[in-house]
Structure formats: C-alpha cells, structure tokens
Write an enzyme that holds these catalytic residues in place. Structure first.
Site: not given
Length: 646
Positions: A483-484, A487-490, A552
C-alpha cells in the site's frame, strides 16, 4: 491420506483456455469453477514450446518435451523432402503416458477426446478418440464395441466442428451440439465404467476462441463494439460451467478434480508472410511466381538456388537447403551454423507494418530441448512472441496480412493455460500459486495416486501441491502487506503479533537500513523487494509465520514475491486515499517529497499499481485497527490456520 484410501482423478481438459479469462474475467459468472477455486489450488499453467494442441497434451501426459516426443505440430516433413509431409497421430507417440504408467499398477482409465488418440490405442480401460478422427469413421473407440454403445446413446458422435469458415452461426450451433453429446458420453462412462483415472478434452473451447475472439476481446485489432456475437464466449463458458457442475455431482467425495488447459489464447494481430519475406531477402528463389495465393509445396521453386524456406502456422518452421541432406542442397554443412545465425539476426529485426518493433523470438530445437528427435525444423520463429501468425503461402502483395491465410481466425495460441486442483473432502483453502509448468502435471497425477515419479520425467512435483494432497500442513504463512506510504501496513502487522504466536514482522523501512540502503531507483526497489521476499521465504520454510510491511509499488514486485515464497502467500492490500495517508505522515515524508527533498516518492513522483486480485483488502480510512486485524484473522481461519488467539 491413509493407505486404505484409493484416490481417483477426474482430469477436465479445456483446450486453449487462458488463465486470465477463466480465473479473473469470467469467474464470477461460473459458480462451479469459482467453488473449486475457493476450495482448492489454482494457478497459471505455462505451456510448452510450441504451445499447440499437438504436442501440448502429450507433453502434459508424458512430462517429456516436444523434442523428446519428436512432435513439433500437427504436420511434419517427410524425411528431407521439399514437398511431402505426414500428420501426427496416436502411433507417433512412443514415450509412456500417465495412463501407461497407471496400467502397470493395474489402474483403470477412461479417456475421451485426448489428442492424439486416433487410431484408437489399447488402454487398461476405455477410450474414445479425439478430433483428428476422420469424419464418419466408426472405429473410434477401444474396445471397438464401445463405438456402437456411444452411437446408441447420442446418435452420430461429433469429434470436431468445421471451423475457419464465415458461417459463424452454424459453427456456434454445432459447438453446442458437439459438447452436449460429449458430456452425455462422459456422464455415461463416469457412472457405468470402473475407473481410477478419467480424462477428457473438450476441443470446442479452442474452436470457439478461433472463431469468436475478435467479437469478445475489446483489445482485438478488429473488435467491433456492440456486435451480435459479443456475449458468445461468456455464454459458452457459462454452459461449460453448468456441464462441469453435472460431473461434480456424479463423482464421489474422494475424487480429485484437475482442470487444465494445454495453452492459452490471445488476439491475433495478423499474419506475417514468411516465404514472401525469404524471397525478398534472397533466401528463397522461384522459377515462376504464382498468379494466385499458393502453398509453397505447389509453387515452382528453384531449389538449387534456394537457401531456406518456411512453413506457416501459429509459429514459423524454417528449413535450410543443405548439401548432402536435401536432394538439391545449396549450402554446405560447414556453412549452416553461420547462415542460420545470420538469418536469425535478420528475423529478430523484422518490424511491424507501421515500423513498430516486434518481440520476435527465434529458437534452435537442439538448444531449446534436451534432445530434438524426429522431423525437427532447423529454426522455430515466434513473430511478435506469437501475436502474429506465420503465413506460408506465396502470392500476396504484402508481407503483412490482417487475416489468416488459411481461413478466418481471430486468435493465436499463448503460453498461459490453467491448472486447478479440487477435492470435495479438503478444507476450504483457496490457494493461488505463482505458476506451474505443463511438464509438472504428470508427476502431480502420479503423486496423488501414490505412484513413484519416473526420474526421466522433465517436470517436477510442486511441494505446495503435494503437501496439500497428502495433508502435510504447515502453520507458517506470509502476509504481504502492500500500500501507499502511511497507509497503516506496519501498524496492522505489529498489532497482528498479539493474535498470532511467533509472528515475525518484516518492516521494509527498517530492513532497508541494512539490506538496500539509499537506492530508491526502480532497479533498487526491485532488488530490495527480492531480498525481503527471500528473507520471508526462509522464515516460512522454518515454520515461522511472517507479516511483511512493504510498499512494493509494482505488481511485478508482488508477483515475484509470490513466486519466491510459494504457497500460503496472502497478498494484502492496505488501501487508503492519498490525502489521508499524507495527513497521517508524522515523519513529514510527503512534505519533503512535494518540496523535492525526496525523489521517486511513491504516490507522488512514482506510481503505485493497485493489486488486481489480492487475497485480502483492508480499507484503513474507514476500518478500525481491530477490524483490520480481525479481517486478516478471519481469512487465516478460513484457510485452516488454527493456532490463532482470537
């Protein structure tokens, strides 16, 4: 699987079905296909070279290359004759096929329409021959009396339709009639016969594509919007799906269902006149030019002055006129390699009708295959990587044809076929693998049936497929969060650690400090993604579940990661609008990027390619952190990962 179980396999062969069409574009209208995908394993099946019905089905069933089989298409050159040829049939295949190996274990088989099985061959079971069966032939089965049983069931049995004609309404009518009779025979044999391995091939799908692809594919150069045949392909697939559903209702719960195609389909851009080009370049010399479009075998060729000539088809087969081999040879054997390399270089530089670059591919059979037997060509050519057919006829006013030179045809063959494996008794486990090879199908069949795989097979067993079949389950998985930035991934990955024991979190930003520092170029990002994927693979291999937080940005990055890591890969799209990501940015990265202090920033200077078919989508702009985590946990539970702290 216990020793007391005797697994059976139903192989549903759908000739020329491409993976993107079946698994993406049409799947939501195909309830039986979708059910098998949602409860089984599926992937793109890469075909052989060349990707043609004959030899591809035999490559699939023998795990031997066309070179080892000595089969390079439907027709072959007779000896070193300039004009005589012969057609492939069941007697051509000398290598053992899956059913030959099963017979040694006293396994019973039923085969319907598998190319090439005419003339009918003896099998340990029953056989109905394929589309190369001559019209009105009555000896089309083994044993012979099966043919009268079939005709008593469905009347005149149809092996193929007359295609490459302009009467598309008649073709469509006959396609349905042929399929109706074929499936009636299949259902009859499924119920009546004693079998361990049942395989059939429906050739009608291939004919459908060749005759109606330009009416369906909006990217086809000759597509016409709102044409009368626009829905012919989707409707036929719905019909096939219904018929497959009828078969699923007949088989028992222990039967494995394998759906496969021999190759895929793509739009035909046109046909390139290989022999006209060879004439233009001085390699092929005529005594007299024909007054109409003529096959090269019927042309007045000056063979003593000719260096090379070609055959048409989905790809070009080129032959050289060698002294001591051909009766009027022009070049010596010592000159052959040099002349061939020179011609290859010229072919690679052939451009399209508007001078556009073509992705031409040239193969030498003895290099392409471990061994090249039989009537092999001296050179194999894919014009624009198969998007342009090869036209072998002579008498055209141009090197480029918008249509096929041997009759109407809308499509070409493509490398990407389909593979899907399903079993009613297996847990719901939608698993999308990266790719398998057509060579891997025969080893897979033998593995399912607990029969040793011969060492000379060219394919290999997929660990992911074999583990699923034999219930060798791993509790490790990889959640690839893309995601951008911001975006909240981690945040989601670290919260997930509270629920998944021993979950490792790979944060792309943290890893960059020591894996791939300071290189934010496209190449640098690709390399960083590969390194992270290999690290995740090592963790999964040692039964450690892992969540990867990595922008990615490119689909090829994520596809490569899926291929590296393998099964239990869950692409998770952490979706959030750009403006909200920017508001969340406590590090000020977006601000620096807008001030050109940071280059190549994803979402601003560099693009982000959204996933096309992720396993999980999380909308962090309107879902809570707990809700996002719960969505992942639910997916993991659905896939059978039970060591979770809900």
């Amino acid at each position: 699987m216990t020793n007391s179980q005797k697994p059976k396999i139903l192989l549903i062969g759908l000739d020329s079905v491409p993976s993107d069409l079946l698994f993406k574009k049409l799947v939501n209208d195909l309830p039986n296909i979708k059910k098998m995908m949602d409860n089984g394993i599926f992937t793109t099946l890469e075909s052989c070279h060349p990707p043609i019905t004959v030899p591809a089905w035999m490559v699939m069933m023998s795990s031997k290359s066309p070179g080892m089989l000595g089969v390079y298409g439907f027709r072959h050159r007779k000896g070193f004759s300039y004009t005589e040829g012969w057609l492939t049939n069941s007697q051509t295949i000398k290598e053992p096929r899956v059913w030959d190996l099963l017979a040694k274990q006293n396994k019973k088989v039923c085969l319907v329409g598998v190319p090439p099985t005419y003339p009918p061959i003896q099998v340990n079971g029953k056989l109905v021959s394929c589309f190369i069966t001559p019209k009105d032939k009555l000896d089309f089965t083994y044993p012979a009396d099966l043919s009268s049983e079939i005709q008593g069931l469905v009347g005149k049995y149809l092996f193929d339709v007359k295609f490459r004609t302009d009467d598309r309404d008649e073709i469509l009518k006959t396609l349905y009639e042929m399929a109706e009779k074929r499936f009636e025979v299949i259902k009859h044999m499924l119920i009546k016969e004693d079998w361990d391995f049942f395989m059939f091939v429906e050739i009608g799908v291939d004919r459908l594509h060749h005759m109606f692809w330009k009416y369906y594919d909006k990217e086809h150069p000759r597509y016409e919007p709102n044409n009368k045949y626009e829905n012919v392909i989707p409707e036929y697939y719905k019909y096939l799906d219904k018929k497959i559903g009828e078969l699923l209702s007949i088989i028992d719960d222990d039967t494995y269902v394998l759906v496969a195609s021999d190759h895929g389909t793509a739009s035909m851009k046109g046909a390139f006149c290989i022999n006209e080009w060879l004439i233009k370049e001085g390699y092929l010399v005529l005594k007299k030019r024909p007054t109409s479009i003529t096959e090269i075998e019927k042309c007045d060729v000056d063979w003593e002055k000719t260096t090379a000539w070609g055959w048409g088809g989905y790809y070009a087969r080129i032959f050289f006129n060698i002294k001591g081999r051909e009766s009027h040879g022009k070049i010596s054997l010592n000159e052959f390699e040099r002349v061939r390399d020179e011609l290859k270089a010229k072919i690679l530089n052939i451009s399209g009708p508007r001078e556009e670059k073509l992705d031409n591919r040239v193969f030498y059979p003895e290099v392409l295959y471990h061994e090249a037997r039989g009537a092999k060509p001296d050179m194999m050519v894919y014009f624009d990587n198969l998007f342009w057919r090869s036209a072998g006829t002579i008498g055209h006013n141009s090197l480029y044809l918008s249509e096929n030179d041997t009759g109407p045809d809308d499509s070409v063959h493509w490398m990407d076929g389909v593979f899907m494996l399903y079993n009613k008794n297996k847990n719901k486990c939608r698993t999308k693998l990266d790719r398998l090879s057509i060579y891997d199908v025969a080893p897979t069949i033998l593995d399912i049936m607990d029969i040793p795989v011969p060492k000379d097979m060219e394919g290999k067993l997929s660990d992911d497929v074999s583990n699923w079949v034999h219930n060798r389950k791993s509790n490790a998985f990889s959640i690839w969060m893309t995601g951008l930035p911001c975006a909240g991934k981690t945040t989601i990955a670290k919260k997930l650690q509270e629920y998944v024991p021993n979950l490792a979190v790979l944060d792309g930003d943290e890893l960059r400090e020591w894996l791939s520092p300071k290189d934010f170029s496209k190449e640098g990002r690709d390399e960083h993604n590969r390194k992270v994927a290999h690290l995740a693979k090592l963790l999964v291999k040692h039964n450690v579940p892992v969540a990867i937080s990595l922008i990615s940005p490119f689909r090829e990055n994520r596809d490569a990661a899926r291929k590296i890591i393998g099964a239990n890969f869950l692409e998770t799209y952490v979706k959030c609008p750009l403006d909200i990501c920017e508001k969340r940015d406590v590090k000020g990265m977006y601000k620096k990027a807008r001030n050109n202090e940071i280059k190549n920033f994803t979402g601003l200077q560099d693009p982000y390619e959204e996933p096309l078919d992720p396993e999980i989508i999380i909308n962090t702009d309107n879902e809570s952190l707990e809700g996002s985590v719960k969505k992942i946990l639910n997916k993991l539970s659905e896939l059978g990962f039970d060591k979770l702290n809900h």
